[in-house]
Design a protein around this motif. Structure first.
Motif, PDB file in Angstrom:
ATOM      1  N   TYR A 178       0.545   5.378   0.985  1.00 24.46           N
ATOM      2  CA  TYR A 178      -0.237   6.415   1.651  1.00 24.46           C
ATOM      3  C   TYR A 178       0.554   7.727   1.573  1.00 24.46           C
ATOM      4  O   TYR A 178       1.768   7.740   1.362  1.00 24.46           O
ATOM      5  CB  TYR A 178      -0.469   6.078   3.130  1.00 24.46           C
ATOM      6  CG  TYR A 178      -1.307   4.857   3.393  1.00 24.46           C
ATOM      7  CD1 TYR A 178      -0.764   3.575   3.351  1.00 24.46           C
ATOM      8  CD2 TYR A 178      -2.663   4.979   3.701  1.00 24.46           C
ATOM      9  CE1 TYR A 178      -1.540   2.450   3.597  1.00 24.46           C
ATOM     10  CE2 TYR A 178      -3.449   3.853   3.961  1.00 24.46           C
ATOM     11  CZ  TYR A 178      -2.867   2.603   3.910  1.00 24.46           C
ATOM     12  OH  TYR A 178      -3.654   1.494   4.171  1.00 24.46           O
ATOM     13  N   TYR A 194       0.849  -1.194   0.000  1.00 23.59           N
ATOM     14  CA  TYR A 194       0.000   0.000   0.000  1.00 23.59           C
ATOM     15  C   TYR A 194       0.886   1.245   0.000  1.00 23.59           C
ATOM     16  O   TYR A 194       1.931   1.274   0.641  1.00 23.59           O
ATOM     17  CB  TYR A 194      -0.872   0.053   1.262  1.00 23.59           C
ATOM     18  CG  TYR A 194      -1.541  -1.246   1.629  1.00 23.59           C
ATOM     19  CD1 TYR A 194      -0.832  -2.262   2.258  1.00 23.59           C
ATOM     20  CD2 TYR A 194      -2.894  -1.458   1.368  1.00 23.59           C
ATOM     21  CE1 TYR A 194      -1.435  -3.453   2.607  1.00 23.59           C
ATOM     22  CE2 TYR A 194      -3.509  -2.647   1.722  1.00 23.59           C
ATOM     23  CZ  TYR A 194      -2.770  -3.639   2.342  1.00 23.59           C
ATOM     24  OH  TYR A 194      -3.383  -4.829   2.684  1.00 23.59           O
ATOM     25  N   LEU A 244       4.269   7.312   2.522  1.00 27.62           N
ATOM     26  CA  LEU A 244       4.463   6.111   3.329  1.00 27.62           C
ATOM     27  C   LEU A 244       4.078   4.868   2.537  1.00 27.62           C
ATOM     28  O   LEU A 244       3.089   4.877   1.800  1.00 27.62           O
ATOM     29  CB  LEU A 244       3.596   6.181   4.586  1.00 27.62           C
ATOM     30  CG  LEU A 244       3.934   7.286   5.589  1.00 27.62           C
ATOM     31  CD1 LEU A 244       2.788   7.494   6.558  1.00 27.62           C
ATOM     32  CD2 LEU A 244       5.197   6.948   6.342  1.00 27.62           C
ATOM     33  N   GLN A 249      -1.168  -4.276   8.706  1.00 27.16           N
ATOM     34  CA  GLN A 249      -0.258  -3.547   7.837  1.00 27.16           C
ATOM     35  C   GLN A 249       0.917  -3.004   8.655  1.00 27.16           C
ATOM     36  O   GLN A 249       0.751  -2.533   9.778  1.00 27.16           O
ATOM     37  CB  GLN A 249      -0.985  -2.384   7.151  1.00 27.16           C
ATOM     38  CG  GLN A 249      -2.080  -2.868   6.208  1.00 27.16           C
ATOM     39  CD  GLN A 249      -2.723  -1.758   5.421  1.00 27.16           C
ATOM     40  OE1 GLN A 249      -2.124  -0.705   5.167  1.00 27.16           O
ATOM     41  NE2 GLN A 249      -3.960  -1.983   5.012  1.00 27.16           N
ATOM     42  N   TYR A 250       2.099  -3.073   8.040  1.00 29.88           N
ATOM     43  CA  TYR A 250       3.342  -2.609   8.646  1.00 29.88           C
ATOM     44  C   TYR A 250       3.917  -1.506   7.756  1.00 29.88           C
ATOM     45  O   TYR A 250       4.044  -1.706   6.542  1.00 29.88           O
ATOM     46  CB  TYR A 250       4.343  -3.757   8.779  1.00 29.88           C
ATOM     47  CG  TYR A 250       3.855  -4.864   9.679  1.00 29.88           C
ATOM     48  CD1 TYR A 250       3.063  -5.891   9.174  1.00 29.88           C
ATOM     49  CD2 TYR A 250       4.175  -4.884  11.031  1.00 29.88           C
ATOM     50  CE1 TYR A 250       2.591  -6.895   9.998  1.00 29.88           C
ATOM     51  CE2 TYR A 250       3.718  -5.894  11.866  1.00 29.88           C
ATOM     52  CZ  TYR A 250       2.923  -6.904  11.338  1.00 29.88           C
ATOM     53  OH  TYR A 250       2.450  -7.893  12.150  1.00 29.88           O
ATOM     54  N   PHE A 251       4.292  -0.398   8.385  1.00 27.04           N
ATOM     55  CA  PHE A 251       4.702   0.782   7.627  1.00 27.04           C
ATOM     56  C   PHE A 251       6.218   0.966   7.598  1.00 27.04           C
ATOM     57  O   PHE A 251       6.931   0.635   8.551  1.00 27.04           O
ATOM     58  CB  PHE A 251       4.060   2.040   8.235  1.00 27.04           C
ATOM     59  CG  PHE A 251       2.624   2.211   7.843  1.00 27.04           C
ATOM     60  CD1 PHE A 251       1.633   1.447   8.429  1.00 27.04           C
ATOM     61  CD2 PHE A 251       2.273   3.127   6.864  1.00 27.04           C
ATOM     62  CE1 PHE A 251       0.307   1.595   8.049  1.00 27.04           C
ATOM     63  CE2 PHE A 251       0.952   3.282   6.477  1.00 27.04           C
ATOM     64  CZ  PHE A 251      -0.028   2.514   7.072  1.00 27.04           C
ATOM     65  N   GLY A 252       6.677   1.539   6.502  1.00 27.33           N
ATOM     66  CA  GLY A 252       8.055   1.963   6.383  1.00 27.33           C
ATOM     67  C   GLY A 252       8.249   3.336   7.002  1.00 27.33           C
ATOM     68  O   GLY A 252       7.288   3.962   7.454  1.00 27.33           O
ATOM     69  N   PRO A 253       9.489   3.831   6.984  1.00 25.61           N
ATOM     70  CA  PRO A 253       9.804   5.115   7.615  1.00 25.61           C
ATOM     71  C   PRO A 253       9.363   6.326   6.800  1.00 25.61           C
ATOM     72  O   PRO A 253       9.370   7.442   7.311  1.00 25.61           O
ATOM     73  CB  PRO A 253      11.325   5.073   7.740  1.00 25.61           C
ATOM     74  CG  PRO A 253      11.760   4.168   6.637  1.00 25.61           C
ATOM     75  CD  PRO A 253      10.684   3.131   6.497  1.00 25.61           C
TER      76      PRO A 253
END
Lengths: 113, 113
Positions: free
Chosen positions: A35, A33, A91, A102-106
């Protein structure tokens, strides 16, 4: 294990230029995903990939934005003819499958001058 | 689309105090996640909790899906708890627009020594 990674961490570009932002999801995650987060707001959805295909691109603001995920892993978000209003943190997130956690990057902080 | 409201918008706590953050959502959900966004912008997963109660150390969360709200409890707060707490939900699958997370505006927490 390694989390979601995004490059570059910061990008400054001039109005009208083209930019590419890269996302490396967690290994084995099929869903990816993008964002966008503006200052003081929560992230807003742009596009969702299941495997190689864009399953939902309803959040892309206009046709200057495009994203690909050709091999079902790394994804690139492409912005043409950048405008100052595109400045934000972009993001990327991944999840094992659709509808999972869901796991987000920096994030990549994009500044258009 | 689904609406997500978080309260309070801002919260200042003395170190060691307890707090409760609330998230209301306007429709049934498939997924509900709580995140902590640290001062560097990284979204850290706290809970994946579409229903029920979970605990992790000083944090716990409860989601009452039938009444469309979730609560995040922080006990014995520490200065490192400072940041913005986001609640995010996605809808049960019903075609285009699903699986994307819709975020609330967040609760900005400041813990002072």
């Amino acid at each position: 294990g390694a989390g979601v990674s995004q490059t570059p961490s910061n990008k400054v570009t001039e109005k009208g230029k083209y930019v590419e932002l890269r996302c490396d999801p967690i290994s084995g995650h099929t869903a990816l995903y993008w964002y966008r987060q503006s200052l003081g707001q929560g992230p807003e959805f742009l596009i969702y990939f299941q495997g190689t295909g864009a399953a939902d691109d309803s959040g892309l603001p206009n046709d200057r934005f495009f994203a690909v995920r050709p091999e079902g892993s790394v994804s690139t978000l492409k912005i043409q003819r950048t405008e100052r209003g595109d400045s934000a943190v972009y993001l990327c997130a991944s999840s094992p499958g659709q509808g999972d956690e869901q796991y987000f990057g920096p994030g990549t902080r994009l500044t258009v001058t | 689309g689904i609406q997500v409201e978080q309260s309070p918008p801002d919260l200042i706590l003395q170190e060691g105090a307890n707090s409760t953050l609330r998230c209301n959502f306007s429709d049934s959900v498939n997924n509900l996640q709580w995140f902590h966004q640290n001062p560097w912008g990284q979204l850290i997963n706290l809970f994946y909790i579409p229903s029920g109660t979970k605990q992790n150390g000083r944090l716990s969360a409860t989601t009452v899906a039938t009444e469309r709200y979730s609560l995040l409890y922080i006990s014995s707060s520490q200065t490192t708890d400072s940041g913005v707490y986001f609640c995010a939900v996605d809808r049960p699958y019903s075609g285009a627009g699903s699986y994307q997370l819709t975020f609330g505006k967040g609760t900005k927490l400041s813990v002072i020594p």
